[in-house]
Write an enzyme that holds these catalytic residues in place. Structure first.
Site, PDB file in Angstrom:
ATOM      1  CD  GLU A 181      -2.874  -1.192   2.357  1.00  0.00           C
ATOM      2  OE1 GLU A 181      -2.283  -1.546   3.381  1.00  0.00           O
ATOM      3  OE2 GLU A 181      -4.012  -0.930   2.318  1.00  0.00           O
ATOM      4  CD  GLU A 206      -3.525  -6.273   3.729  1.00  0.00           C
ATOM      5  OE1 GLU A 206      -3.628  -7.290   3.019  1.00  0.00           O
ATOM      6  OE2 GLU A 206      -2.907  -5.216   3.734  1.00  0.00           O
TER       7      GLU A 206
END
Ligand code: 3HC
Length: 691
Positions: free
Chosen positions: A107, A127
């Protein structure tokens, strides 16, 4: 050189700047990284640099948020804030990634103004495996570069994507070779010169793709139970909205996941699986292992041999009779075919693996093996005979391992003149698939032999867990207690199929009776006969399983056990009602009703009670090792974290209350472990014992 924090530095090289993250081992984006990056962007603004390169020192680009900070008081700036700061920078920043750019790490790169991958790079959003979603803009910036479908796929599967594919989808702009710092310098110079296109990801638009969203929702509806995946779909769907709205929606959904007990359980599972590698003998040097001997070409031996071959080891497989050896060889060849079909190995690697197998009926062929695993019949006399022979045949320094599931490894070691070389390596069936390996350390096992066991586990891609010697080690000892609780439930009124259904309702892969049918009821029968002389007199004994075996119904392999197996779905064995009724009558039991809820409580409590005793007795090093065993060898649902994680969720006081209530009907089965009683009286949790 500028230092922005303990983990982030910067340097000017002519007209461009370089920002480096150095936070071993995996450059996790913990507080020092976040603080340092924020300071670095401020510095960049006043540095006069025309462009900057962001790179990481060490083995990998950042592997994501620091999971060890989860559950603690958050320290600003948050990762989403850092990503927004990077994106807002007036000086364009190019991320140069090597190794694995995962989760929050990827990210950070998505928030930069261009992305370069170094060969071998894999990017991903793991995640979901931790019960959360990409929460630092990944669900918003990812689809702006690649479209919705590939990002959904990556975020829902959690699987890393090879750089070539990331390039194809536009998640990276270039793929090249070289050292991260050098490539970052070159990229920054090209960006400064206008030769490398830079732009803000947040200023792009996500093309709508309702088909991909709908398809994902339909797929998830078929697999209920996990709470993060539907939220991932929702967050990615929001990426067609303006970036500030989308990011707010992502944050909202991320916090829902973060506060969900599944997140705590999944992060616990992640850390538990890494903690197992910390064991007292960890400093010792493992012995070199090139050739593994496997004794026994039955199901276990086949699986163990396959696992070793898949890891590139040479294998000598020994069996007494030619016929059984041939069957074993054929099964191994089939396993290798399966691995090839699943894309785990190439045709060339398969041919090499087959060539690395030496199958023989001559035990003397084990003379050059570095490590020998006995996977023969589960009987002490057989083991003694084999280890006596091995003592004569094996070369000095060879590790002598037994794959016993229950037997005393000290007693086996004692028949050799080299007990320091003897260890238990308990594989789980099918051994080439199941990830668990119990490493059973006997009284005299040498530290480097223990280290060799752990090195082998790693080489085979397994989770090695250190266990002490006792009847059943960690896993099977605990299994004994909750399987017994399940048998008592049947005697007292529940049907085996109800117990199985209730247990599956907990999220377990299988119920105890389905499992027993799959393993073969003769296995349990034989084990019960072994325990006859050592069974405590207080233990309540159910004869139902014995009667099934005595009637020749051994489970799946005979087509009948607790269930009848035919063309269609298994149905409960109709003979059971009569057998159970007889046994109840003999013991004067008036059957009563149990709700699925009662069944689950008793099953899980019995599991936790024995798990607590295993920790108390020092058979497991720490509570989370027990959880790692159950997650990888016994089908315990990952989103519940493991039996001792659940013990903390339920609370010691409640567990003690339940056991005290049930002990009125069966004091032995429901005796309260001292460790739980202490926790209930004085406070404390299993998590605290993990350290
Ligand atoms: N945070 C903290 N520590 C981490 C970590 C992380 N994200 N990832 C790995 N580590 C630690 C491990 O605990 C281990 O520590 P130890 O040596 O003290 O036990 C060490 O790094 C090495 O890890 P592995 O043993 O797993 O090493 P491998 O080389 O086998 O694997 C890896 C490296 C592929 C990076 C693997 O560790 C991995 O998959 N890590 C998890 C990555 C992940 O899940 N990232 C997402 C985090 S959540 C997030 O980013 C939220 C965001 O969206 C807001």
């Amino acid at each position: 050189m500028e230092r922005f924090s303990e983990a982030v530095t910067g340097e000017m090289v002519g007209e461009v700047a370089l920002i480096c993250i150095d936070n071993p081992p995996v450059n996790a984006a913990g507080h020092e990284v976040r603080k340092g990056l924020t300071a670095a962007v401020s510095w960049l603004a006043g540095s006069g640099a025309k462009a900057a390169g962001l790179w990481c020192a060490g083995r990998t680009f950042t592997a994501g948020a620091d999971v060890r900070e989860f559950g603690k008081t958050p320290q600003p700036p948050s990762l989403p804030e850092v990503c927004n700061t990077l994106e807002a920078s007036a000086v364009p920043i190019v991320a140069v990634m090597h190794g694995t750019a995962l989760g929050g790490g990827f990210e950070l790169a998505l928030a930069c103004h261009a992305r370069i991958g170094l060969s071998g790079l894999r990017v991903g959003f793991p995640e979901v495996n931790l019960g959360i979603l990409p929460g630092a803009g990944g669900t918003q910036r990812g689809p702006r570069l690649a479209g919705i479908a590939p990002v959904l796929d990556m975020a829902l599967s959690g699987k890393p994507m090879p750089a070539e594919e990331a390039l194809k989808h536009g998640l990276i702009d270039e793929l090249t070779r070289g050292e991260p710092r050098e490539v970052a310098l070159d990229a920054a110079r090209r960006a400064a010169a206008g030769d490398l296109k830079t732009r803000r990801t947040g200023e792009l638009e996500t093309p709508a793709d309702t088909d991909a969203i709908n398809a994902a929702q339909v797929k998830l509806a078929k697999k209920p139970g996990l709470n993060a995946p539907p939220r991932i779909v929702e967050a990615v769907a929001a990426s067609t909205r303006p970036i500030t709205e989308g990011l707010a929606e992502e944050r909202r959904l991320f916090m829902e996941c973060y506060d969900d007990p599944q997140r705590a359980a999944l992060v616990h599972a992640f850390l538990a699986e890494r903690a197992v590698a910390k064991y007292p003998e960890a400093g010792a040097k493992p012995r070199a292992v090139k050739r593994v001997g496997v004794i026994g070409a039955g199901t276990m031996g086949q699986g163990i041999a396959t696992s070793c071959l898949l890891a590139g080891l040479d294998v000598t497989l020994v069996e007494v009779k030619e016929e059984a050896l041939g069957r074993g060889e054929a099964a191994i060849a089939k396993n290798l075919d399966g691995a090839m079909e699943r894309g785990k190995m190439t045709a060339a690697a398969r041919a090499e693996a087959e060539a690395a197998l030496d199958a023989t009926t001559d035990m003397e062929a084990l003379a050059d093996a570095d490590l020998i695993i006995e996977a023969a019949f589960e009987k002490m006399e057989v083991k003694r005979e084999i280890f006596t022979a091995l003592d004569r045949i094996a070369k000095p320094g060879a590790v002598l391992a037994t794959n016993t599931s229950y037997l005393d490894v000290n007693e086996i070691a004692a028949v050799t003149s080299r007990p320091e070389d003897v260890i238990g390596l308990h594989f789980f069936s099918p051994a080439h698939i199941m990830r668990l390996l119990e490493i059973v350390v006997a009284d005299r096992t040498a530290p480097e032999v223990v280290a060799t066991g752990f090195a082998l586990a790693k080489r085979l891609g397994k989770i090695g867990v250190r266990a002490g010697v006792c009847d059943g080690f960690i896993g099977n000892r605990i299994l004994g207690n909750y399987a017994r609780a399940a048998e008592h439930l049947v005697l007292d009124g529940a049907a085996p199929s109800q117990v199985d259904r209730a247990v599956r309702g907990l999220g377990m892969a299988m119920g105890p009776f389905e499992m027993a049918d799959l393993a073969g009821l003769d296995i349990g029968y034989f084990n019960r006969r072994r325990r006859d002389p050592i069974r405590p007199p207080e233990e309540r004994y159910s004869k139902v399983a014995d009667r099934l075996v005595e009637a020749g119904t051994l489970g799946r392999k005979t087509g009948k056990g607790y269930y009848v197996y035919g063309e269609s779905k298994p149905v409960p064995n109709p003979d059971l009602d009569g057998i159970v009724a007889d046994e109840r009558a003999l013991s004067g039991i008036a059957p009563r009703e149990f709700s699925d809820h009662d069944i689950r409580d008793r099953y899980l409590t019995a599991m936790i009670a024995e798990a607590a005793r295993v920790v108390e007795d020092g058979i497991a090093q720490r509570p989370s090792d027990v959880d790692a065993v159950f997650l990888n060898g016994y089908g315990f649902p990952r989103h519940l974290g493991g039996p001792l994680h659940q013990a903390d969720v339920i609370g010691a006081a409640e567990l003690v209350r339940r056991m005290e209530e049930w002990s009125a009907e069966d004091p032995w089965q429901w005796r309260v472990p001292a460790i739980l009683r202490r926790m209930a009286d004085e406070g404390g949790t299993f998590a605290q014992l993990n350290g």
